[in-house]
Design a protein around this motif. Sequence first.
Motif, short mmCIF file in Angstrom:
data_model
loop_
_atom_site.label_atom_id
_atom_site.label_comp_id
_atom_site.label_asym_id
_atom_site.label_seq_id
_atom_site.Cartn_x
_atom_site.Cartn_y
_atom_site.Cartn_z
N PHE A 116 0.83 -1.20 0.00
CA PHE A 116 0.00 0.00 0.00
C PHE A 116 0.86 1.25 0.00
CE2 PHE A 116 1.20 0.17 4.37
CZ PHE A 116 1.04 1.50 4.78
N MET A 117 0.23 2.39 -0.27
CA MET A 117 0.81 3.72 -0.14
C MET A 117 -0.28 4.62 0.39
SD MET A 117 0.69 6.94 -1.63
CE MET A 117 0.11 6.67 -3.29
N ASP A 118 0.04 5.43 1.42
CA ASP A 118 -0.96 6.32 1.99
C ASP A 118 -0.26 7.56 2.54
OD1 ASP A 118 -3.54 7.07 2.51
OD2 ASP A 118 -3.72 5.94 4.38
N SER A 119 -0.97 8.67 2.56
CA SER A 119 -0.40 9.94 3.01
C SER A 119 -1.00 10.36 4.34
CB SER A 119 -0.63 11.02 1.95
OG SER A 119 -2.01 11.11 1.63
N GLY A 120 -0.44 11.45 4.92
CA GLY A 120 -0.97 11.99 6.16
C GLY A 120 -0.28 11.50 7.41
N TYR A 121 0.90 10.84 7.27
CA TYR A 121 1.63 10.35 8.44
C TYR A 121 2.43 11.48 9.09
CZ TYR A 121 0.64 5.45 7.27
OH TYR A 121 0.02 4.25 7.02
N GLN A 122 2.60 11.38 10.40
CA GLN A 122 3.37 12.38 11.15
C GLN A 122 4.82 11.93 11.38
OE1 GLN A 122 2.01 15.39 11.77
NE2 GLN A 122 0.23 14.57 10.66
N GLU A 123 5.06 10.62 11.43
CA GLU A 123 6.42 10.11 11.61
C GLU A 123 7.07 10.03 10.24
OE1 GLU A 123 6.36 6.44 13.69
OE2 GLU A 123 5.27 7.24 15.42
#
Length: 423
Positions: free
Chosen positions: A102-109
Motif C-alpha cells: 500500500f501507499m498512503d499519506s498523512g503520516y506524522q512520523e
Amino acid sequence: MTGLRPDTSRRTGTALVVLGVALLVSSLIVSAALAPNVGAAGDGTDAGHRETLVGSQGGGPGLHEKGSVYLLDGREMQWRAAETDSYFDVTMLENGSVMAGFMDSGYQECGPYESPCTHTGFRILDPNENGGADIVHEYSFPVRTRANSEVHDVEKLDSGEYLMTDMEYERIFTVKDGEVTWQWNASSMYDAPDDPTRTDWLHINDVDVIGEDRYLVSVRNAHQLVIVERGEGVVEVINEDENGDGRGDPQLLRQQHNPQWLGNGSVLVADSHNDRIVELHRNESTGEWEVAWSLYEAEGVEFSWPRDADRLENGNTLITDSLNQRVVEVNESGETVWSYKTPEVPYEAERLPEGETVGGQRYAFDREAGDDASGKVPVLSLLLVVFQTGLQTPFWFTELHVAITLVSVVLVLVGLVLIVRDR
C-alpha cells in the motif's frame, strides 16, 4: 482572418466554437453507443463460482486516490477495504486475512522528510461484518513522494519473514518483527544515481519466491526480470542487455509488471507498455528468451497498460487490464470466458483459493505470437495515457478521440479569439 468585418468575424467565431463542441460531443456519443460490451463475459451460472481478490490502485490524478482491496464472488462484491491512497499486490493468507502492499499519506512520523508525509509498506487486513476490513498489522516507512516510491509487492516466507520490493531505495529486502534481516540492492548490478530517492530510477515492482532462497524480480525501467539467489546475487537475467545501456530489449519486454514463474524455463508476464500479455520460453539451444504466446486484446478491446497475468489451475489466464478498468479471464485461444468492469483502476487480481502459483501450464509455442497487432500512434498514444491516468477516460476512448479533442480545442480557441476581438 484580419480583414473580416466585425459581424462576419463574430459569426465565424461562433461557428467555429459550435463546430468544435459538436465534433467532440458527437464523436463521444457515437463511440459510446458503438462500444463493445466490456465486463459482462461469463454471465451464466459458471460466473458465480469465481472468487477473485483485487488490489485497486484507485483513481484521480496520478492514480493516488480511492485505493482499495475487495473480494468478488462472481461479480458481486463481498467486502471492500477503502480509504487509502493506493493498494497494490494482494494475497489471501491461510487464515482468511489479506496481505497487501500500500501507499498512503498523512503520516506524522516522517524521518528525513517534512511532516505530514507518505508511508509505504504492507498491511494485513481482516474482513469484518460491516462489508469492510480492519487493519490488524502494518509495516511501513516514510518516502519522499507519493509517486514511484511505493512498495508494490510483499510475500510471506516460511521463515516468518516478509519479502518486499522497495522503489525508494531500489532493493528487495526481508523484514521480521520490524527489523530488516536481508536485502539485495540493485546498485550491485545497475549504475545507480547519487540519490535514488529523487528519481524513478529502476522502479522494482514485483518479487516472487520461485525456489529455496531464489526470487524472481521485476526491474521495470530496465525492461528486465532477474533471478536473485540469497547469498549469491543475480544468477540469471531475462532480456539481457545487448546494447551496453544497462537495459533489455523493449520489444521483448517494456516496463513490465507481475511476472509469474511457470517453471521449466518459462514465465508469464504482463508486458505493460507493449500493451500485451506474453509467455516467454527459454530457448535451450541458445539460452535466449523468446515469445511463445502473446495476447493483445480481449472482448474486442485492445489491452491498455495490463499489469498482472496469472496462469490458473484450469489452464486459463487471469489478466488485470489497468487503464481499461477491467479484469478478464481468457483461455489459450484468447477467448474471454469471464470479465469484470472494475470501479477504479485495478493493479492486481488473484483467483481464489489458489492465488498466484509458482509453476503452471505452459501454452504451445507459436513463433508468430509476438507480432504487434495494435495500431499505436506514438505521440497520440502518449497523450492517451495522460488522459487515461489523469481523467480515467472510458475504455473506448482511443488515440482517435485524443486527435479529435485536440482539433476541437483548437477550433473553440480560435472561435473565442474571433468573438472577443469583435467586442
